[in-house]
Structures are given as structure tokens and as C-alpha cells.
Write an enzyme that holds these catalytic residues in place. Structure first.
Site, PDB file in Angstrom:
ATOM      1  N   LYS B 232       0.838  -1.196   0.000  1.00  0.00           N
ATOM      2  CA  LYS B 232       0.000   0.000   0.000  1.00  0.00           C
ATOM      3  C   LYS B 232       0.874   1.247   0.000  1.00  0.00           C
ATOM      4  O   LYS B 232       1.887   1.292   0.716  1.00  0.00           O
ATOM      5  CB  LYS B 232      -0.905   0.011   1.239  1.00  0.00           C
ATOM      6  CG  LYS B 232      -1.817  -1.201   1.333  1.00  0.00           C
ATOM      7  CD  LYS B 232      -2.990  -1.093   0.380  1.00  0.00           C
ATOM      8  CE  LYS B 232      -3.872  -2.335   0.446  1.00  0.00           C
ATOM      9  NZ  LYS B 232      -5.061  -2.236  -0.415  1.00  0.00           N
ATOM     10  N   ASP B 260      -0.370  -0.012  -4.468  1.00  0.00           N
ATOM     11  CA  ASP B 260      -1.818   0.242  -4.399  1.00  0.00           C
ATOM     12  C   ASP B 260      -2.068   1.524  -3.612  1.00  0.00           C
ATOM     13  O   ASP B 260      -1.695   1.624  -2.448  1.00  0.00           O
ATOM     14  CB  ASP B 260      -2.478  -0.959  -3.688  1.00  0.00           C
ATOM     15  CG  ASP B 260      -3.992  -0.863  -3.637  1.00  0.00           C
ATOM     16  OD1 ASP B 260      -4.550   0.165  -4.058  1.00  0.00           O
ATOM     17  OD2 ASP B 260      -4.619  -1.832  -3.164  1.00  0.00           O
ATOM     18  N   GLU B 286      -2.211   0.433  -8.504  1.00  0.00           N
ATOM     19  CA  GLU B 286      -3.624   0.084  -8.358  1.00  0.00           C
ATOM     20  C   GLU B 286      -4.396   1.258  -7.769  1.00  0.00           C
ATOM     21  O   GLU B 286      -3.930   1.903  -6.838  1.00  0.00           O
ATOM     22  CB  GLU B 286      -3.710  -1.134  -7.439  1.00  0.00           C
ATOM     23  CG  GLU B 286      -5.102  -1.659  -7.210  1.00  0.00           C
ATOM     24  CD  GLU B 286      -5.070  -3.003  -6.478  1.00  0.00           C
ATOM     25  OE1 GLU B 286      -4.102  -3.775  -6.670  1.00  0.00           O
ATOM     26  OE2 GLU B 286      -5.999  -3.279  -5.705  1.00  0.00           O
ATOM     27  N   GLU B 315     -11.855  -2.903  -8.117  1.00  0.00           N
ATOM     28  CA  GLU B 315     -12.533  -3.368  -6.904  1.00  0.00           C
ATOM     29  C   GLU B 315     -13.673  -2.441  -6.506  1.00  0.00           C
ATOM     30  O   GLU B 315     -14.601  -2.849  -5.826  1.00  0.00           O
ATOM     31  CB  GLU B 315     -11.544  -3.535  -5.746  1.00  0.00           C
ATOM     32  CG  GLU B 315     -11.021  -2.267  -5.155  1.00  0.00           C
ATOM     33  CD  GLU B 315     -10.027  -2.495  -4.023  1.00  0.00           C
ATOM     34  OE1 GLU B 315      -8.867  -2.834  -4.333  1.00  0.00           O
ATOM     35  OE2 GLU B 315     -10.376  -2.343  -2.851  1.00  0.00           O
ATOM     36  N   ASP B 338     -14.266  -7.786  -8.750  1.00  0.00           N
ATOM     37  CA  ASP B 338     -14.507  -8.070  -7.339  1.00  0.00           C
ATOM     38  C   ASP B 338     -15.799  -8.874  -7.290  1.00  0.00           C
ATOM     39  O   ASP B 338     -16.739  -8.588  -8.032  1.00  0.00           O
ATOM     40  CB  ASP B 338     -14.643  -6.743  -6.585  1.00  0.00           C
ATOM     41  CG  ASP B 338     -15.031  -6.921  -5.135  1.00  0.00           C
ATOM     42  OD1 ASP B 338     -14.147  -6.767  -4.275  1.00  0.00           O
ATOM     43  OD2 ASP B 338     -16.214  -7.201  -4.855  1.00  0.00           O
ATOM     44  N   HIS B 365      -9.579  -8.861  -7.606  1.00  0.00           N
ATOM     45  CA  HIS B 365      -9.420  -8.348  -6.249  1.00  0.00           C
ATOM     46  C   HIS B 365      -9.951  -9.398  -5.279  1.00  0.00           C
ATOM     47  O   HIS B 365     -10.976 -10.022  -5.530  1.00  0.00           O
ATOM     48  CB  HIS B 365     -10.248  -7.058  -6.110  1.00  0.00           C
ATOM     49  CG  HIS B 365     -10.363  -6.561  -4.696  1.00  0.00           C
ATOM     50  ND1 HIS B 365     -11.561  -6.503  -4.016  1.00  0.00           N
ATOM     51  CD2 HIS B 365      -9.429  -6.085  -3.843  1.00  0.00           C
ATOM     52  CE1 HIS B 365     -11.356  -6.007  -2.808  1.00  0.00           C
ATOM     53  NE2 HIS B 365     -10.083  -5.744  -2.663  1.00  0.00           N
TER      54      HIS B 365
END
Lengths: 463, 463
Positions: B232, B260, B286, B315, B338, B365
Site C-alpha cells: 500500500k 496500491d 492500483e 474493486e 470483485d 481483487h
């Protein structure tokens, strides 16, 4: 970010603590008369999730978001779930830095997952935010359009969350746009007070209406001075041709005709169908396909441009990021903001700035419950302070449900008259709210007793 | 449209009437450990709105949609409001013409206003539809991936609502794609049963984790055979650099790194920030910005292409119309479906067809609650029946909340193993559902008593 007091009437943080927020499910049984029926929404009961904000002083904020009946209970649940972000706050502090508060409401770290900034939670945001603007207007003793007109540009720009739109407009640019448009404000305001803002009518062409009714209504609105008329299309091509021909016959060819498909078509189908209706010279085709399909609308716009038909959309455009793309892509020749779909006045202001920047006229969606009441304020602000013009611009008008409001929209000679009562014109008459509260209001109980509508199952599985 | 029986086990319309549908609010207190924390979602309590469909026979369908805690009660309300469209229906008839039923659910003439096909009502749709697929699998005595693999192409295509996507793929094209990919199905299925489907891990890089924990987890997953790791980013550039460097140090440069941002940036900021992180050679960035910004993602993709960085998103992509545009515009180099965000298996299938048509690999995801359990079925179907390849494809894996499922995902040597139990792997252990039902489950009552979480206010204004 610097904080400053908005008004001289009070110091920041003093005296406007919000002590409660109430959400109610109010439904009007409009499906009984096919009012509002279109290709996708065949039996709407025009309704709203209605918010009242109570403060520690003797002033309330009233706001709402429009719905079509079933599902209003879900929006009410969302408002209740969000209420703790509002109750206990000082409204005076919110107003000073409204954009920051707006971001808190829309970016709550757990709740945003079930949006973000779209659908039920965003409709709930709109109802709450609209109530806050009504409250602000009342505190300042001004109708919201005038509150906006008189507001310091810095305060107004600070009401907007620019997240995700800085590639089109920044706070600095927005400020510069307001300052540039300041010249002539007084004249435009005076003219607005004298004449009002032009309206068009959708009243003549609901799909559920008979031919005689359509003709009769065209004649009626023509006599009232209307020059622009909208007709619903999309269920049957031959029927559409017949209806458009009939309307043209009554209104003539010097008046404006718009058509509205309410999302019934796919992309290529939109193009094919509209080629068939081009002979009736519509100004725009509204909502030809999915409200989420930016690239599809851009393709349709390209194809219909040689026919002189523009594409209009926006009433179901879910947030400023979608509006940004419609405006960037050439997918929207008429930008139809709605006062309840995106997150209230703050986010709508951001759309006005983007539309101004990219040169697309705003022609608000209205009708339903309270949409006319609210959206007039916004368009009047735009005229006085931002676009400075009425060219290619007109506000939808539908003459329904106004009787339930304490300060209903006034349209004279096909022009919205400037609202004069402080606030956002959003307060329902207490008797209407009581009678039409679903399912316990007296009118609903009466209709259940008579078997006009079925009694709903518990919370409300009933369909 | 022609109707035909799906199976030989029963005639249409006989014996699978749905007698009830129950929705429950299940929350796990993951915020206590910073599991799942990212730039926008700082304190998630991984949760779900959990649906059980009861039939007149001794077979149930279990389905869910993932949430982050607060707001789950709104999704539960939406499911309850939609339940009357399901209760009393014959599931066998639904399955024969599933796309038509799906359109009914998503196009209810009043309810669609508060979506349409997005946000709370679409999450509710996903939970209901996922439960129906679980039911279908159980009735056929097959895990859902195998149900899909063995299904007649005509039946499968009939499960999809092609409204708004025919400009990219039509039912006829979808059918042709399935028939073309039929060759080699048996070999691919056998290989899948032997080896499984490759997974990557997000477990190493939640924002709330300490440096030591990140290093330790990298080493752990490396030892388990993982070759792709996601981190992240987005709160602080220097911190991102430090974390990426640390992860690269442990995993080396021959492994895959993804980053992400969870929607934290604006468009230009995404480009600027990623130029700074390019030295760490991420495969993809992402969710750089708003999940609704197709054109923004296209611009970011263009700018990052020379750096060898792709853009991944999906997602929070709200429906097939947004997916269509991301795929059309070049705004998405990796398509992250997702299993709970869009309207269940039916709509996700439409995304697989569009991705195949437009040549974009699908990398689902997963994580949260039940996402790994469900999405493995879909990706395995795609491999066997549609794309026919694993090239550039990998499924996210997060090792959390699996212990609450009766048939949890099994990942061995960094590969998802084929599910063998009939259904969609969506059934929660009764004890988990009881303990973590919010707010009355025993675990929540215990945490309230200890003051770990505040007791919620009525329905649930509490924040």
C-alpha cells in the site's frame, strides 16, 4: 486552510450547535395518475427522504432527496447512519469551511466502501447537505441564491471539495472565475428580480398520458408563454413519431422540442432511433443510454451532431467525477445538474465551475419533489455570479407536488420568479408531511384501508 | 427467448420454490490490528451483509457482500427491501433464464432511482445473486466453477444482461467465444486440479504495519512460494520509498511488486508520485485516483506506459458499464473484478467477456470477507472456458477471515486449489455468524462490555 467568519452576525463557534437530525419517508401516490411515467420508470410514486436539522436556537434546516417510492426507507436508514457525523457539530463552524466538512461526510473511512460518493449514501448526503444550506440561508436571512450571490468568493470556493477534479478546475481558477464575472452582477440580479429565469415544461409528454391530454397540455402551456417542450420517447418508435408530430402540430416549428429516453437504449440503438426522430428537429435527446456511459454518450453526440441534435444528461450522473468526464469528452452538450443526486449544493457548485470552464451550458433537471424549489436557487446564482448569461440555458419545470411546500416555486410567463423567503425553499407543509409519511401517515392509512395500495410488509419487504 | 431446462435432475418449475430470505449484519473487529488499513480506509472492520436463501427443499443458498463495518446495516436494509422480488420465486426457473431475473432485480421501476446499478442497492443485489449461485451449485452438486465449466454455453450466456454493453460484446459473440475456447478445456481443467491457480499476496504491506512486521511477512510468503507482492502506498512519499525499498530488499528484483494507492490521488498527482516510485519497478499502480474516473485512468496509463508501469483498478468499479469504458479507453491494463461490488456472478461474467474481447487480463481483487472464497471460482472458469491462459493473470490472496467459512479457500505453494465442495464457498460457520453478528453477537457484546468498542446508538447512529 485559513478560517474566517462568514458573517458579522456571530463569532465562529458560538451559538448554532446542531442538537438533532430527523429523517422521514414521505411518499406521494403519483403512480395513480401516471404522472412522471417514462420508458424506465413506469409507475413512480414521487417521494423524498426528508431531513430536518434542529439547532439549539429557534432555527431549523429542511432538506430532502427525491426518490420514486420503494427504497426510500433505505435512504432514510443511510441518513440515520450518517447523522452522528452532524449532531453535536456547530453549524457556524461547518459553514466557514464547508468543503472540509463535506469531505468528512463523504469520506468516512468505513462508510465510503458502500459508495463511494454514489447511490444511496450520496443521496443521503444530498438530503443532509441541502438541509444545512437551508439552515445557512435562514441564519443569514436570505434565500440560498442570494446567500450565494452575496458570499465572499473565498468562502464559496472553500465550500467545494476539489478532490479528483483538479485536472479540470482548481480552487485558484474557481476564485478567478468568480472575480472575473463580478462585473455586471448588480444589473443581472436586478433583471432576474424583474423577469425571472426561463423555464421549459415536461408536463406535456409523460408516456402514460393519452393523445388528447398531450394536445390539451401543449395548448395550455403555450398559452402560458412556454417556448420549450419536452416529450418522453423510447418505448415504441411509431408511437414516438406520432407523439412528436402531434406536439409539433400544436407548438409549431419556431418553438423548441426536446425528447427524453430515460436510459432505455444501448449506444448504437440510440443513434439509430434518433435518426428516425430527427425530422421533428429536437434540440436534444436526453438520457439516451446508461447514465454511467461517458464514452457511449460521446459516440452518440458525434453521430447526432450533423443532425443538429445535442445530447443532454445529468439527472442520474452520480458525482462530480462523472460530470467531469461527460464535460471533458464531448458526451454532453447540455449539462443537467440535479439538486439531489450528487452531494448537495457544494458538489453542484463544482459542476457549475467545470461546465463554465469547458463551455457547456447548464440546464437543470427538475420536477419530482422539491427539485424545482431547489434548483432555481442554483441556476440564479450561476447567472448572476458565474456564467453571466442565459444563452442556451433553461430550467425544467413540472407543475407537481408544489402544493406540499411552504414556499413553492413561482413560475410566471414561463419564468421562475426569484425566491424571496430565506432558506432553500425546502420546507414541506407540516400537514403534507404528516399525511404522506409512509406508511403511517393518514393518507396512506386511508389508501391501505380502501385497498388502493397494499399494506407494506415489515420494513418494507412488500413490493 | 427460448427457455430450456438446465439439468436433467428436475423439470422446470418443479420443486425449488424460495420460501424465505434472511439478511444478517456480520462484522469482524479487524481495525484492532490495523489489518486492511490503507490510505483511504484507515480502520476497517471487515464485515459483510450475509444472505441465506431458504427453499422448500433441504437446500440453502448462502451469499454475501463485503463491507468495512459501519454502513452494513444500510445494505441489510436494502436486501430486506429487495427480498420480496425473490421470495416465492421458483429458483429452478430463475436459473433457466437467469439474465432476465437479474434485470428484474436491478431494474425495479421505483428502486432503480436510488442506484441505478451502483452503491448500496447493487451491493445488496450482489449478496442476493451470490446466494442464488451458491444454491444453484448445491442443487447441481457442483462447486460453482465446475457448474460454469459444465454449463451449456447457451445457458451461461442467457445468465447475462447485455443491456448497455452491446457496443462491445453481444450475446452471439459471447456464445462464439465460448465455443471457440472449448478446445483444450479438459486439459486445462485437469491441470488446474493438479496445480491450482497462481495467487499474489497483499499481506505484507498494509499501511498500519511496522517495518519489522513487513520484512517478516515478506520472508514468510517468499518461503511459501509467492512470487508477487503488493504494498500500500500514497500517504507519504518518503515512507513509500522506504517501504518499497525494504520489500525489494527482501524479495529481490526477479519477483513482482505491485503498489496500491486506494484512490488517494488526483490525476496529475498520480503521475508525479508514480514517477518517484518507478525505480522500484512496480508491475502496476492500483487505484491511483477516483474509481469513477475512466478518462483520468486513461491519462495516467498513457503517462506511465513508458516507465513500464500498468494501471490496475476494478474493486470499486460500480458496474459493467464502467468496466466497459475502462476496457475501451486503455485506462486499465489489469482488470480487477470483485465478487461483491457489481451485481454478482452474472454481471462479472459480462466483464470477463468484455475483457477477453478487448485483450485485457483479469486479475481479481480479493481479501476482505469471502472475496477469495468466491473469486477463485470465477477465475478458474475463465481459465478453463474463456481466456484459456494464465498469462499475466494472478488472483489476490489475503490470509484473513478464512477461519469463519465452512469451506475456506485453500492456497498451497502460492496457488489457489480448486474448490471441491458444492456451491460458492460462501457459507459462514454458524458459530462465527452468531458470535460476530452486529451488535447482538456474543463477541460484540463482550467487546462492548470491555469498552473495546462503544455500544452503537439505535440503528446505528453511533459512529
Amino acid at each position: 486552510m485559513e478560517r474566517r467568519t462568514v458573517t458579522n452576525s456571530k463569532a465562529p463557534g458560538t451559538g448554532l450547535v446542531i442538537r438533532n437530525l430527523q429523517a422521514r419517508d414521505i411518499r406521494f401516490p403519483t403512480s395513480l395518475g401516471a404522472h412522471g411515467s417514462d420508458a424506465m420508470h413506469t409507475d413512480p410514486d414521487y417521494s423524498c427522504a426528508y431531513v430536518v436539522i434542529y439547532t439549539e436556537r429557534d432555527v431549523e434546516g429542511h432538506g430532502l432527496t427525491f426518490t420514486l417510492g420503494r427504497g426510500t426507507e433505505i435512504v432514510v436508514q443511510a441518513i440515520n447512519s450518517m447523522s452522528s457525523m452532524v449532531i453535536g457539530k456547530d453549524a457556524a463552524e461547518i459553514f466557514q469551511n464547508f468543503g472540509a466538512f463535506w469531505r468528512q461526510l463523504t469520506s468516512e473511512s468505513q462508510l465510503r466502501w458502500i459508495g463511494p460518493e454514489k447511490g444511496v449514501v450520496h443521496l443521503a448526503t444530498a438530503a443532509i447537505v441541502n438541509a444545512l444550506w437551508d439552515l445557512w440561508g435562514k441564519v443569514e436571512n436570505k434565500p440560498v441564491w442570494k446567500l450565494l450571490v452575496d458570499m465572499e468568493p473565498e468562502t464559496l470556493v472553500r465550500a467545494i471539495d476539489f478532490r479528483y477534479i483538479t485536472d479540470v478546475v482548481t480552487p485558484e481558477e474557481a476564485l478567478a472565475m468568480l472575480k472575473k464575472a463580478a462585473s455586471g452582477k448588480e444589473e443581472r440580479e436586478a433583471e432576474l428580480r424583474r423577469i425571472g429565469y426561463p423555464a421549459y415544461t415536461t408536463q406535456v409528454g409523460w408516456l402514460g398520458y393519452t393523445s388528447d391530454r398531450v394536445k390539451e397540455l401543449c395548448a395550455k402551456y403555450l398559452a402560458e408563454g412556454f417556448t420549450a417542450f419536452k416529450v418522453k420517447v423510447g418505448q415504441n418508435l411509431e408511437d414516438d413519431k406520432r407523439r412528436c408530430a402531434m406536439v409539433r402540430e400544436v407548438i409549431g416549428w419556431d418553438k423548441v422540442l426536446m425528447v427524453d429516453a430515460n436510459q432505455i437504449w444501448d449506444v448504437q440503438q440510440s443513434i439509430d432511433w434518433m435518426k428516425e426522430l430527427a425530422e421533428f428537429k429536437p434540440l436534444w435527446i436526453e438520457e439516451p443510454t446508461s447514465p454511467d456511459d461517458v464514452l457511449g454518450h460521446a459516440k452518440i453526440s458525434q453521430a447526432l451532431k450533423p443532425l443538429g441534435i445535442g445530447v443532454a444528461t445529468g439527472e442520474m450522473c452520480c458525482n462530480r467525477v462523472l460530470f467531469k468526464q461527460f464535460l471533458q469528452s464531448g458526451g454532453m452538450q447540455f449539462c443537467q445538474i440535479d439538486s439531489c443526486r450528487i452531494g448537495g449544493v457544494n458538489e453542484i457548485l463544482s459542476v457549475y465551475f467545470m461546465a463554465k470552464k469547458l463551455g457547456v451550458p447548464v440546464c437543470p433537471h427538475a420536477g419530482g419533489v422539491g427539485l424545482c424549489e431547489m434548483v432555481q436557487h442554483l441556476q440564479m446564482f450561476d447567472y448572476v455570479c458565474l456564467s453571466g448569461t442565459k444563452e442556451n440555458r433553461v430550467v425544467e419545470f413540472v407543475d407537481q407536488q408544489h402544493e406540499h411546500f411552504e414556499n413553492p416555486t413561482v413560475v410566471k410567463r414561463a419564468h421562475y420568479q426569484v425566491p424571496i423567503v430565506p432558506g432553500y425553499s425546502t420546507k414541506l407543509k407540516p400537514a403534507s408531511a404528516e399525511a404522506y409519511e409512509y406508511p403511517n401517515g393518514s393518507k396512506w392509512q386511508e389508501m391501505f384501508s380502501k385497498g388502493i395500495f397494499p399494506r407494506p410488509a415489515g420494513k418494507f419487504g412488500g413490493n
